[in-house]
Design a protein around this motif. Sequence first.
Motif, PDB file in Angstrom:
ATOM      1  N   CYS A   1      -1.658   6.639   5.100  1.00  0.00           N
ATOM      2  CA  CYS A   1      -0.262   6.891   5.432  1.00  0.00           C
ATOM      3  C   CYS A   1      -0.007   8.389   5.414  1.00  0.00           C
ATOM      4  CB  CYS A   1       0.660   6.188   4.439  1.00  0.00           C
ATOM      5  SG  CYS A   1       2.405   6.566   4.675  1.00  0.00           S
ATOM      6  N   ALA A   2       0.460   8.926   6.554  1.00  0.00           N
ATOM      7  CA  ALA A   2       0.816  10.337   6.651  1.00  0.00           C
ATOM      8  C   ALA A   2       2.289  10.457   7.007  1.00  0.00           C
ATOM      9  CB  ALA A   2      -0.042  11.036   7.701  1.00  0.00           C
ATOM     10  N   ASP A   3       2.994  11.356   6.333  1.00  0.00           N
ATOM     11  CA  ASP A   3       4.413  11.613   6.600  1.00  0.00           C
ATOM     12  C   ASP A   3       4.627  13.114   6.441  1.00  0.00           C
ATOM     13  OD1 ASP A   3       7.204  11.909   6.565  1.00  0.00           O
ATOM     14  OD2 ASP A   3       7.496   9.910   5.708  1.00  0.00           O
ATOM     15  N   LEU A   4       4.727  13.814   7.568  1.00  0.00           N
ATOM     16  CA  LEU A   4       4.803  15.273   7.540  1.00  0.00           C
ATOM     17  C   LEU A   4       6.020  15.772   6.785  1.00  0.00           C
ATOM     18  CD1 LEU A   4       3.763  16.027  11.240  1.00  0.00           C
ATOM     19  CD2 LEU A   4       2.334  16.172   9.214  1.00  0.00           C
ATOM     20  N   SER A   5       7.182  15.199   7.056  1.00  0.00           N
ATOM     21  CA  SER A   5       8.420  15.667   6.423  1.00  0.00           C
ATOM     22  C   SER A   5       8.402  15.456   4.919  1.00  0.00           C
ATOM     23  CB  SER A   5       9.631  14.958   7.031  1.00  0.00           C
ATOM     24  OG  SER A   5       9.800  15.335   8.375  1.00  0.00           O
ATOM     25  N   ALA A   6       7.791  14.366   4.499  1.00  0.00           N
ATOM     26  CA  ALA A   6       7.768  14.028   3.073  1.00  0.00           C
ATOM     27  C   ALA A   6       6.580  14.656   2.339  1.00  0.00           C
ATOM     28  CB  ALA A   6       7.743  12.512   2.900  1.00  0.00           C
ATOM     29  N   ASN A   7       5.778  15.466   3.048  1.00  0.00           N
ATOM     30  CA  ASN A   7       4.590  16.073   2.449  1.00  0.00           C
ATOM     31  C   ASN A   7       3.684  14.999   1.840  1.00  0.00           C
ATOM     32  OD1 ASN A   7       2.870  18.227   1.670  1.00  0.00           O
ATOM     33  ND2 ASN A   7       3.736  18.215  -0.391  1.00  0.00           N
ATOM     34  N   SER A   8       3.560  13.891   2.553  1.00  0.00           N
ATOM     35  CA  SER A   8       2.790  12.749   2.063  1.00  0.00           C
ATOM     36  C   SER A   8       1.555  12.550   2.937  1.00  0.00           C
ATOM     37  CB  SER A   8       3.658  11.485   2.075  1.00  0.00           C
ATOM     38  OG  SER A   8       2.917  10.369   1.653  1.00  0.00           O
ATOM     39  N   ASN A   9       0.425  12.322   2.291  1.00  0.00           N
ATOM     40  CA  ASN A   9      -0.836  12.108   3.007  1.00  0.00           C
ATOM     41  C   ASN A   9      -1.738  11.279   2.103  1.00  0.00           C
ATOM     42  OD1 ASN A   9      -2.734  12.345   5.048  1.00  0.00           O
ATOM     43  ND2 ASN A   9      -3.504  14.324   4.334  1.00  0.00           N
ATOM     44  N   LYS A  10      -1.502   9.970   2.084  1.00  0.00           N
ATOM     45  CA  LYS A  10      -2.097   9.099   1.074  1.00  0.00           C
ATOM     46  C   LYS A  10      -3.031   8.067   1.701  1.00  0.00           C
ATOM     47  CE  LYS A  10       1.974   7.684  -0.100  1.00  0.00           C
ATOM     48  NZ  LYS A  10       3.089   7.000  -0.785  1.00  0.00           N
ATOM     49  N   PHE A  11      -4.075   7.723   0.961  1.00  0.00           N
ATOM     50  CA  PHE A  11      -4.934   6.618   1.367  1.00  0.00           C
ATOM     51  C   PHE A  11      -4.919   5.556   0.278  1.00  0.00           C
ATOM     52  CE2 PHE A  11      -7.682   9.246  -1.216  1.00  0.00           C
ATOM     53  CZ  PHE A  11      -8.442   8.331  -1.928  1.00  0.00           C
ATOM     54  N   PHE A  12      -5.267   4.338   0.671  1.00  0.00           N
ATOM     55  CA  PHE A  12      -5.326   3.222  -0.277  1.00  0.00           C
ATOM     56  C   PHE A  12      -6.463   2.311   0.171  1.00  0.00           C
ATOM     57  CE2 PHE A  12      -4.237  -0.753  -2.341  1.00  0.00           C
ATOM     58  CZ  PHE A  12      -3.672  -0.355  -3.549  1.00  0.00           C
ATOM     59  N   ILE A  13      -7.455   2.137  -0.706  1.00  0.00           N
ATOM     60  CA  ILE A  13      -8.608   1.281  -0.427  1.00  0.00           C
ATOM     61  C   ILE A  13      -8.556   0.086  -1.367  1.00  0.00           C
ATOM     62  CG2 ILE A  13     -11.133   1.146  -0.399  1.00  0.00           C
ATOM     63  CD1 ILE A  13     -11.141   4.203   0.016  1.00  0.00           C
ATOM     64  N   MET A  14      -8.754  -1.102  -0.833  1.00  0.00           N
ATOM     65  CA  MET A  14      -8.740  -2.311  -1.662  1.00  0.00           C
ATOM     66  C   MET A  14      -9.885  -3.229  -1.239  1.00  0.00           C
ATOM     67  SD  MET A  14      -5.203  -3.941  -0.092  1.00  0.00           S
ATOM     68  CE  MET A  14      -5.323  -5.463  -1.025  1.00  0.00           C
ATOM     69  N   GLU A  15     -10.407  -3.953  -2.228  1.00  0.00           N
ATOM     70  CA  GLU A  15     -11.601  -4.747  -1.977  1.00  0.00           C
ATOM     71  C   GLU A  15     -11.680  -5.910  -2.967  1.00  0.00           C
ATOM     72  OE1 GLU A  15     -15.710  -2.939  -0.941  1.00  0.00           O
ATOM     73  OE2 GLU A  15     -15.713  -3.189  -3.114  1.00  0.00           O
ATOM     74  N   LYS A  16     -12.108  -7.061  -2.476  1.00  0.00           N
ATOM     75  CA  LYS A  16     -12.366  -8.210  -3.351  1.00  0.00           C
ATOM     76  C   LYS A  16     -13.772  -8.102  -3.920  1.00  0.00           C
ATOM     77  CE  LYS A  16      -9.516 -11.439  -0.642  1.00  0.00           C
ATOM     78  NZ  LYS A  16      -9.536 -12.670   0.190  1.00  0.00           N
ATOM     79  N   GLN A  17     -13.901  -8.399  -5.211  1.00  0.00           N
ATOM     80  CA  GLN A  17     -15.208  -8.302  -5.858  1.00  0.00           C
ATOM     81  C   GLN A  17     -15.450  -9.511  -6.765  1.00  0.00           C
ATOM     82  OE1 GLN A  17     -15.175  -4.530  -7.941  1.00  0.00           O
ATOM     83  NE2 GLN A  17     -15.586  -3.354  -6.066  1.00  0.00           N
ATOM     84  N   GLU A  18     -16.698  -9.925  -6.815  1.00  0.00           N
ATOM     85  CA  GLU A  18     -17.145 -10.944  -7.770  1.00  0.00           C
ATOM     86  C   GLU A  18     -18.153 -10.288  -8.695  1.00  0.00           C
ATOM     87  OE1 GLU A  18     -19.452 -15.282  -7.912  1.00  0.00           O
ATOM     88  OE2 GLU A  18     -18.674 -14.501  -6.005  1.00  0.00           O
ATOM     89  N   GLY A  19     -18.065 -10.621  -9.993  1.00  0.00           N
ATOM     90  CA  GLY A  19     -18.958  -9.948 -10.917  1.00  0.00           C
ATOM     91  C   GLY A  19     -19.232 -10.738 -12.179  1.00  0.00           C
ATOM     92  N   LYS A  20     -19.875 -10.061 -13.101  1.00  0.00           N
ATOM     93  CA  LYS A  20     -20.194 -10.638 -14.398  1.00  0.00           C
ATOM     94  C   LYS A  20     -19.511  -9.807 -15.472  1.00  0.00           C
ATOM     95  CE  LYS A  20     -24.718 -12.400 -12.976  1.00  0.00           C
ATOM     96  NZ  LYS A  20     -26.191 -12.340 -13.225  1.00  0.00           N
ATOM     97  N   GLY A  21     -18.983 -10.477 -16.474  1.00  0.00           N
ATOM     98  CA  GLY A  21     -18.302  -9.773 -17.550  1.00  0.00           C
ATOM     99  C   GLY A  21     -17.160 -10.596 -18.095  1.00  0.00           C
ATOM    100  N   ASP A  22     -16.074  -9.928 -18.467  1.00  0.00           N
ATOM    101  CA  ASP A  22     -14.936 -10.623 -19.063  1.00  0.00           C
ATOM    102  C   ASP A  22     -14.222 -11.524 -18.057  1.00  0.00           C
ATOM    103  OD1 ASP A  22     -15.529  -9.238 -21.360  1.00  0.00           O
ATOM    104  OD2 ASP A  22     -14.077  -7.635 -20.951  1.00  0.00           O
ATOM    105  N   TYR A  23     -14.262 -11.149 -16.769  1.00  0.00           N
ATOM    106  CA  TYR A  23     -13.628 -11.934 -15.701  1.00  0.00           C
ATOM    107  C   TYR A  23     -14.622 -12.048 -14.545  1.00  0.00           C
ATOM    108  CZ  TYR A  23      -9.107 -11.170 -17.999  1.00  0.00           C
ATOM    109  OH  TYR A  23      -8.067 -11.150 -18.894  1.00  0.00           O
ATOM    110  N   PRO A  24     -14.593 -13.169 -13.822  1.00  0.00           N
ATOM    111  CA  PRO A  24     -15.530 -13.326 -12.697  1.00  0.00           C
ATOM    112  C   PRO A  24     -15.051 -12.684 -11.389  1.00  0.00           C
ATOM    113  CG  PRO A  24     -14.371 -15.385 -13.083  1.00  0.00           C
ATOM    114  CD  PRO A  24     -13.928 -14.447 -14.166  1.00  0.00           C
TER     115      PRO A  24
END
Length: 435
Positions: A31-54
């Motif tokens: 997301c880029a917004d010149l007037s608001a001086n904003s230039n942000k990224f957001f990465i999201m991903e589903k994961q399966e693993g071992k530990g306290d939660y699967p």
Amino acid sequence: MATKAKAIRLSNSSSPNFNTVKSWDRNVLNCADLSANSNKFFIMEKQEGKGDYPYRIYTEYGRMGKPNPTKEGRYYHSEYEMDSDYDSLYNEKKRKYKDIIVDDVGSSAPTQVDVKCKTKKENLSEVKDKVLKLIGKLYQNATSYLVKSIDTPLGKLSATQVAKGLEILTQIEHMLDRGTTTGMEVERLSNEFYSYIPVTFGSRVDYRRFIIDDYVKLNDRKDLLGVMSSVVQAQSTLEQNLEQKYKSLKIKLQALSSRSKEYKRLSDFVQSSKGHNHHFGFDIKEIFEVQDMVNHDRFNPKKVEIMELFHGSRNENILSIMQNGLKIKPASAVHTGSMFGGGIYFASQSTKSANYCWGFNGGVASDENYLFVCEVATGKIKDYTYAQPHLTAAPRPYNSVRGVKSPGGLIHDEYIIYNENQVKIKYIIEFKKTR
């Protein structure tokens, strides 16, 4: 619907133990917004693993180009809970963010470019073959330009993503053609462009620099996409050796011996054709004969008269030209100094074309620059002593146009063709600018 699980920073001591086994459904947003001086990224991903939660939703976000992004996890006992929260979080972000396509879904061979990749490390000082050394330099020029222009953690941009950026630039171009460059629409489209094509703004955005509200900025962004497209085409070879890279370009080059008659002829041609008002010279390093490349077999279908002329371009564009040949200028280039419309421009003075190797607007020459010597099917030439920016073809029955030097007009002649099959690149002159 709001997400249910709480986001916990991975650096937090209370973060659950989780070792990833597999991951899927990765979404990259920006997301880029010149007037608001904003230039942000957001990465999201589903994961399966071992530990306290699967199961876990992994997220990473921050300002484009800023180090140490925030990394968080949302943890679940079931895949169903994770899926539900993932959809909610994605839909929430999509209200403002744009998807960055990092893989062409459905394609058997995804086309993508790693914007942080600087190509396979090659010690070019140890490469003896002159052609392979040239190929190595051109790859480095193109990829390093991208790294400087787009320094992001987003990984890979696809050919589809580049096409989206070009589509937005086309909309801006139509607005510029109509003279509607004020108001919120140009800013909205500029924001959309930078959301789809991530660019580092720095800690505070220079609004005047990044708003795409004139033809100079428009064509600069088109140049960026052109180099991106070139690297996208070559992306499968970025980590290969020089021989494989050379083969992938489907071009045949031969380094001329400095003792050969043709080398001496071309060297004399370059040195003797300098413009009287250009106060620099050429230190010629190498001359390469282009024995074959794309569209050579389509050259001069009308069998008209040919001239030997010069063409110059910036280093980061040379790889694309080798892959695709010289292309007709976009219509918008007419508004940035192209006096005779959207064609391919050549000069009979070597220094006039050389100036395009580093640009007229404060550009700096490199240790190596590249000048093309071309066969140009000029045929019957229409002369003009004044600008004709509307031209998209030579007027009948002419095959090309010449801008003729005249008092108060052009300082040097220039030649313009309007069909790509009217040019054949014959030689590449590698040189260093001298004083």
